[in-house]
Design a protein around this motif. Sequence first.
Motif, short mmCIF file in Angstrom:
data_model
loop_
_atom_site.label_atom_id
_atom_site.label_comp_id
_atom_site.label_asym_id
_atom_site.label_seq_id
_atom_site.Cartn_x
_atom_site.Cartn_y
_atom_site.Cartn_z
N ARG A 199 0.81 -1.21 0.00
CA ARG A 199 0.00 0.00 0.00
C ARG A 199 0.85 1.27 0.00
NH1 ARG A 199 -5.31 -1.02 1.89
NH2 ARG A 199 -5.45 1.02 2.85
N GLY A 200 2.16 1.11 0.31
CA GLY A 200 3.06 2.25 0.35
C GLY A 200 3.14 2.82 1.76
N TYR A 201 4.33 3.25 2.18
CA TYR A 201 4.49 3.75 3.53
C TYR A 201 5.86 4.40 3.67
CZ TYR A 201 7.42 -0.38 4.27
OH TYR A 201 8.41 -1.32 4.19
N ASP A 202 6.00 5.20 4.73
CA ASP A 202 7.30 5.81 5.02
C ASP A 202 7.76 5.58 6.45
OD1 ASP A 202 5.74 7.80 6.49
OD2 ASP A 202 5.31 8.65 4.53
N SER A 203 6.86 5.03 7.31
CA SER A 203 7.26 4.69 8.67
C SER A 203 6.44 3.50 9.15
CB SER A 203 7.07 5.89 9.61
OG SER A 203 5.72 6.32 9.59
N VAL A 204 6.94 2.86 10.20
CA VAL A 204 6.37 1.60 10.70
C VAL A 204 6.28 1.66 12.21
CG1 VAL A 204 6.60 -0.91 10.75
CG2 VAL A 204 7.52 0.39 8.82
N GLY A 205 5.22 1.08 12.76
CA GLY A 205 5.13 1.01 14.21
C GLY A 205 4.32 -0.18 14.66
N ALA A 206 4.58 -0.63 15.88
CA ALA A 206 3.82 -1.72 16.48
C ALA A 206 3.72 -1.49 17.98
CB ALA A 206 4.48 -3.06 16.19
N ALA A 207 2.60 -1.92 18.55
CA ALA A 207 2.38 -1.80 19.99
C ALA A 207 1.74 -3.07 20.51
CB ALA A 207 1.49 -0.60 20.31
N ALA A 208 2.19 -3.51 21.67
CA ALA A 208 1.60 -4.67 22.34
C ALA A 208 1.15 -4.26 23.73
CB ALA A 208 2.60 -5.82 22.43
N ILE A 209 0.00 -4.79 24.17
CA ILE A 209 -0.52 -4.52 25.51
C ILE A 209 -0.65 -5.86 26.23
CG2 ILE A 209 -2.32 -3.36 26.85
CD1 ILE A 209 -3.27 -2.05 24.24
N ASP A 210 -0.01 -5.98 27.38
CA ASP A 210 -0.05 -7.27 28.08
C ASP A 210 -1.12 -7.27 29.16
OD1 ASP A 210 0.97 -6.00 30.34
OD2 ASP A 210 3.01 -6.73 30.05
N SER A 211 -1.27 -8.41 29.83
CA SER A 211 -2.34 -8.59 30.81
C SER A 211 -2.15 -7.71 32.04
CB SER A 211 -2.43 -10.06 31.22
OG SER A 211 -1.17 -10.50 31.72
N PRO A 217 7.54 12.39 7.79
CA PRO A 217 7.93 11.15 8.45
C PRO A 217 8.91 11.42 9.60
CG PRO A 217 8.04 10.90 6.07
CD PRO A 217 7.81 12.36 6.34
N SER A 218 8.57 10.97 10.79
CA SER A 218 9.41 11.17 11.97
C SER A 218 8.95 10.21 13.06
CB SER A 218 9.30 12.61 12.49
OG SER A 218 7.99 12.86 12.98
N TYR A 219 9.73 10.12 14.14
CA TYR A 219 9.31 9.27 15.25
C TYR A 219 7.99 9.77 15.82
CZ TYR A 219 8.87 7.32 19.90
OH TYR A 219 8.38 6.70 21.02
N GLU A 220 7.88 11.10 16.02
CA GLU A 220 6.67 11.65 16.64
C GLU A 220 5.43 11.40 15.79
OE1 GLU A 220 10.21 13.53 18.22
OE2 GLU A 220 9.48 13.31 16.15
N ASN A 221 5.57 11.44 14.47
CA ASN A 221 4.42 11.27 13.59
C ASN A 221 4.16 9.83 13.20
OD1 ASN A 221 3.67 14.00 13.48
ND2 ASN A 221 5.21 14.42 11.91
N ALA A 222 5.13 8.94 13.43
CA ALA A 222 4.91 7.52 13.15
C ALA A 222 3.81 6.99 14.06
CB ALA A 222 6.20 6.73 13.34
N GLN A 223 3.09 5.99 13.59
CA GLN A 223 2.00 5.40 14.36
C GLN A 223 2.36 3.98 14.78
OE1 GLN A 223 -2.06 6.28 13.16
NE2 GLN A 223 -1.31 7.41 11.37
N PRO A 224 1.71 3.43 15.82
CA PRO A 224 0.61 3.94 16.64
C PRO A 224 1.02 5.12 17.54
CG PRO A 224 0.72 1.53 16.73
CD PRO A 224 2.00 2.02 16.12
N HIS A 225 -0.01 5.73 18.15
CA HIS A 225 0.17 6.87 19.04
C HIS A 225 -0.40 6.56 20.42
CE1 HIS A 225 1.47 9.68 15.92
NE2 HIS A 225 0.51 9.21 15.17
#
Length: 596
Positions: free
Chosen positions: A29-41, A83-91
């Motif tokens: 789909r095209g992109y310039d930044s990547v992010g991932a978030a995990a939430i534990d119990s 594109p930057s750390y602050e604007n990369a997602q998730p938030h």
Amino acid sequence: MCGIFGIVFENDRPLGEILTGAAKRLSYRGYDSVGAAAIDSQGRIDLRKAPGKVEEVAEKLKFSELTGSRGICQLRWATFGAPSYENAQPHLDSDGDLVGAHNGNVVNNAELRRQFIAEGMTVRGTNDGESCVHAVERYVNRGLSLPEAVRAAYRDLAGDFAFVIGNNRENILVAVKKGSGLVVGVGPDFTCCSSDLPSVLPLTRRVIPMEDGEMVVLRPHSVELYRVEDGAPIAREPKEVGEDMGVPEKGGFPHFMLKEIHEQAAAARELYHLLEHSEHLPQIAQEVAKARRVFLVGSGSSYHACLIGSHFFSSLAGILAIPVLPQQFVEQFGPALGADDVAVYVSQSGETKDVLNALNYATAKGVKALGLVNVLGSTLTRKVERYLPLACGWEISVPATKTYTNQVIALIALAARSGGRDLGPLAAASSWLEKAVREMDGTARALAKQLAKVQKLFILGYGLGHGVALEGALKIKEVTGIPCEGMFSSEFKHGPLAMVEQGTPVLFTASPAGCHMLTNHVTEVTCRGGYAIVIAPEHENLRAEASLFIPLPVGSEVEYAVVGAVPFQLFAYHLAVTLGFDPDYPRNLSKTLTVD
């Protein structure tokens, strides 16, 4: 264009491989930044993100370590904020209790950011995905549950988008759809959602498509669908999906070029909403209106868009805007350029070397630099004083289609604003494009079969049709390799007419205002045995004189400018397929040209 993915399990488990895999499968789909978030119990949110490619960011930030019962990943295509750390997602929200990501454009982003700052929230970047999270935070702080807060936030967010969000207390994710894609997957021990099927199908084939104005609450063993408007529950059973992976990536189309031709309506709608709320459009229009001279600078399809745009600067604003190729700009006009001039640089990639060379040269002479560009964070966006995003998402096929069309729309909008007019006529651009693609596809396919054995082609346009003719000829040359000359129709008699012999196919096009003149040019060809194919608005004389008349469903100059190239895009595509060529990857060509 962005891509989001969220998943919920009953218990904590390694999520890194799942989230990274989902991101990779959305990367088309095209992109310039990547992010991932995990939430534990325990309610801990582990957020990792950065500009860059999936593989590089995942390795550098050790996505493999992500563990939790629920997780979100996102690929960002920049529209609001570079594109930057602050604007990369998730938030995260202000306190780090919520984490979310979006796909699409929230066009009242600037206004919302000011509200959130005034309300004391911690706003870290300029991205509209962050605004989605703060919009939910606003209502959580007022005591609403997460699903109810999402419903309330939905009403505050203008534009086309989908987003997914979770908190550090409940083992759920909540997602909502308004204009952008969102599908739900139901697995044996999980539920998930995504912008598109490729990230879902390797995990489960049981899918629930979502409609605009709907919200979903994902739990490990259940999916709850609701109408956003009134919170009423929706009953919808999962469907079994049988497609292979290649089909969903192309949206069911055999090639990206055809998919992107069909995406023009959605891209136009997003762009219109952005322009309607843009703080930059009136500022750029003001600079254009007070300039001594205005130049519209672009290469290839971008230049053709500039040709069309120049008509509207004249007719809507009374401004002489000169369309010019970048190297021509330097060589022909360079010595006369000065500080009272404005140049609008038009580029799909924002990295076109010819355009950047012209920009550097003219800026050194004091010329004010403005831009229309699709790739935020590109060199062009960093070098101009102000720019408008084209909001097309990623265009994978090498031949420009939706980027060209949105350039035309953006230039018309800029011309209108420079002349003190509103954007009202462009509100229908999306429906014009949808109708044109629907009504012209079958005709274009039939014409491609009819002309599959030709050795040369001509496309002649009058008035606004000149830019359309050049763009149509370029598309045919790009994807078929057949010599195709595009030109102003009145110039054909000044030499090229000598190439017409019995049966030579010559295509003609014009806007409603140009049809009367086109009639003479058609008869110049038919009386010499040429085969004149006219693609134009309904016109009695043209229909009578043409060898083949194909009515183009348009009723105004603006509508013609927006959709005029559609039949030629479709014709070029079907001709390439008929001849056995891959239209997505023409020989000798590249999507981004970084050489002189």
